[in-house]
Design an enzyme around this catalytic site. Structure first.
Site, mmCIF file in Angstrom:
data_model
loop_
_atom_site.group_PDB
_atom_site.id
_atom_site.type_symbol
_atom_site.label_atom_id
_atom_site.label_comp_id
_atom_site.label_asym_id
_atom_site.label_seq_id
_atom_site.Cartn_x
_atom_site.Cartn_y
_atom_site.Cartn_z
ATOM 1 N N GLY A 82 70.538 -34.664 -68.202
ATOM 2 C CA GLY A 82 69.237 -34.579 -67.559
ATOM 3 C C GLY A 82 68.406 -33.480 -68.189
ATOM 4 O O GLY A 82 68.874 -32.735 -69.063
ATOM 5 N N THR A 241 72.976 -30.789 -70.491
ATOM 6 C CA THR A 241 71.524 -30.928 -70.522
ATOM 7 C C THR A 241 71.113 -31.838 -71.677
ATOM 8 O O THR A 241 71.874 -32.067 -72.617
ATOM 9 C CB THR A 241 70.842 -29.565 -70.698
ATOM 10 O OG1 THR A 241 71.245 -29.000 -71.946
ATOM 11 C CG2 THR A 241 71.220 -28.622 -69.568
ATOM 12 N N ASP A 242 69.876 -32.313 -71.621
ATOM 13 C CA ASP A 242 69.417 -33.251 -72.647
ATOM 14 C C ASP A 242 69.413 -32.641 -74.042
ATOM 15 O O ASP A 242 69.731 -33.311 -75.025
ATOM 16 C CB ASP A 242 68.040 -33.822 -72.302
ATOM 17 C CG ASP A 242 66.987 -32.748 -72.042
ATOM 18 O OD1 ASP A 242 67.341 -31.553 -71.962
ATOM 19 O OD2 ASP A 242 65.800 -33.101 -71.909
ATOM 20 N N GLY A 243 69.081 -31.353 -74.141
ATOM 21 C CA GLY A 243 69.103 -30.701 -75.443
ATOM 22 C C GLY A 243 70.500 -30.632 -76.024
ATOM 23 O O GLY A 243 70.710 -30.897 -77.217
#
Length: 496
Positions: A82, A241-243
């Protein structure tokens, strides 16, 4: 009759800002199914919210579409990423009590100051030194200050993927340490800093249990199986996380490896065996599934500066012309908007040109080189912090569509670069799901495919012109007071 494949399929789910993406891949990285569902949000000044229930319906619909042609018996795991810092509050049944406060929501500036004061020592221990208004902890404090539902007895904090894993498993699940970082979770001691949370007035019951990425959270329940097409009993894996997910998707998991994402802005993420503690506060580190650290930073420069400076122009045509013309002596510092975040912090920084471009092609080339110069300065700064900055480098983001720009960056950085065939965050989550009880680095080697490998050109004249341009930009940033003398001297020494 042909044999029915039995090798496992891994599902990655990416909760992005504009859409939800579901991807089903096998152990070789072959994409067997993919789907995307649109997302919408509401912005009002510094506020940015989304409806958490829409996250779930979009995930369910995307999974149904992606798995339509995948045999159910082959699906072996699912993981979810996310947007970093996006949170909501839910009740004890997993029903949202608040909208989702998105990753770039800036309403909590005053609460960020409070968090800084209460947790200064912890944030310094963790290397990032300070909280920022869009981070999760300040937004949680804002909810406690302004929304009475935050004080209800059964209220719980959820990071964006936590709502999805709760729905998938049919019960509340732990959060992953990657998403918990911006809520103040102590990644070194692997616990919530209770003394800081107590000083800030955060009820202990509000905070979730935390596990490392790659941990099994539960299994897909019957209701979720019917809604998503994921088979009942499939393991639900704690994501990132998306990164970080994009970094995994690029295959950057071995110590010394780096991934540079050039889209609207420039983001660097790498792998180090030890936690980097940054006195400048512009680099912060996640924890890798391998136990290593994932330092990174986000610059305000990027491809967005080119579209801003050259509105309506055909950038592909300008890229082709620049490739024919070669290196320009015009030096630019391209910023998307005022303020720089990495490799130095300067809220007052503004983009500039040291020379007048002779034409649009020269202007384009100067901006593209300027982004490359800042990228090099980022690596020089990471080297100064003690990171192994010269390892394998993969390039991802929208800018990799330009062969010219990829070549230029290899020339400026004076190192080989690779361009993965598919480095999206959903692939990173599929890879993470496949890592259970397996070596993540080996899994990445098997699943991440390389589209191109680019070496710097063997042209001493062009290399010298790029070095001169880089040194001019570093000197100008120092003279303007944005870059410290210490960092500038280190960058200059690495060139020579």
């Amino acid at each position: 009759m042909a044999d029915t494949p039995t090798d496992p399929v891994w599902v990655g789910i990416d909760l992005g800002t504009q859409s939800v993406r579901a991807l089903a891949v096998d152990d070789t990285g072959n994409v067997l199914g993919a789907a995307r569902e649109p997302m919408r949000g509401h912005r009002d000044g510094g506020r940015h919210e989304q409806d958490p229930e829409r996250w779930w319906t979009a995930v369910a619909d995307a999974c149904l579409s992606a798995l339509r042609t995948v045999a159910a018996h082959r699906v072996a795991g699912v993981a979810v990423d996310g947007t970093s810092g996006t949170i909501l509050l839910a009740d004890g049944h997993g029903t949202p009590l608040t909208p989702g406060l998105m990753y770039d929501d800036r309403r909590a500036a005053a609460q960020a100051v409070r968090a800084d004061e209460a947790g200064a020592k912890v944030w310094a221990d963790l290397g990032y030194r300070r909280m920022q208004a869009p981070w999760a902890l300040p937004k949680l404090l804002w909810l406690l200050d302004h929304d009475r539902r935050a004080r209800s007895r059964d209220a719980v904090l959820l990071h964006q993927p936590d709502l999805i894993t709760w729905r998938l498993a049919g019960r509340r699940t732990a959060t992953d340490a990657s998403h918990a970082l911006k809520t103040g979770y102590h990644l070194v001691e692997e616990r919530w800093p209770r003394e800081v949370m107590a000083e800030l007035g955060v009820p202990p019951a509000l905070l979730p249990d935390v596990v490392r990425p790659g941990t099994v959270l539960g299994e897909v329940c019957a209701e979720a199986a019917e809604r998503t097409g994921l088979p009942r009993g499939v393991p639900v894996i704690a994501g990132m996380t998306d990164g970080c997910a994009a970094q995994l998707g690029a295959g950057a998991l071995a110590p010394g490896a780096w991934n540079s994402v050039l889209g609207t802005t420039l983001v660097l993420k790498g792998v180090t065996p030890h936690l980097l503690r940054d006195p400048g506060g512009v680099v912060y580190s996640h924890r890798s599934p391998t136990g290593d650290w994932l330092p990174g930073g986000a610059s305000s420069t990027g491809a967005g500066a080119l579209t801003h400076a050259l509105p309506g122009r055909d950038l592909d045509e300008l890229s082709a012309r620049s490739a024919e013309r070669g290196t320009t002596s015009t030096v630019a510092y391209p910023l998307v908007s005022a303020g720089e975040r990495f490799p130095f912090s300067a809220p007052e920084a503004e983009g500039f040109l040291l020379d007048a471009p002779v034409d649009e092609t020269d202007h384009y080339a100067a901006l593209a080189q300027g982004v490359g110069y800042i990228e090099r300065l980022c690596f020089d700064y990471l080297d100064l912090l003690g990171a192994p900055a010269d390892g394998p480098l993969s390039l991802t983001g929208g800018a990799v569509r330009s062969r010219y720009w990829c070549r230029l960056r290899a020339d400026i950085l004076d190192r080989q670069v690779t361009v993965p065939a598919n480095a999206e965050p959903a692939l990173g989550m599929a890879l993470l799901a496949a890592c259970r009880e397996r070596d993540p680095v080996r899994v990445a080697t098997e699943m991440v495919r390389v589209r191109a490998t680019i070496d710097p050109r063997d042209d001493p004249h062009e290399a010298e012109r790029l070095r001169e341009g880089y040194l001019r930009l570093v000197a100008e940033l120092r003279d303007r007071g944005w870059l410290t003398h210490h960092v500038a001297e280190h960058a200059e020494a690495r060139v020579r």
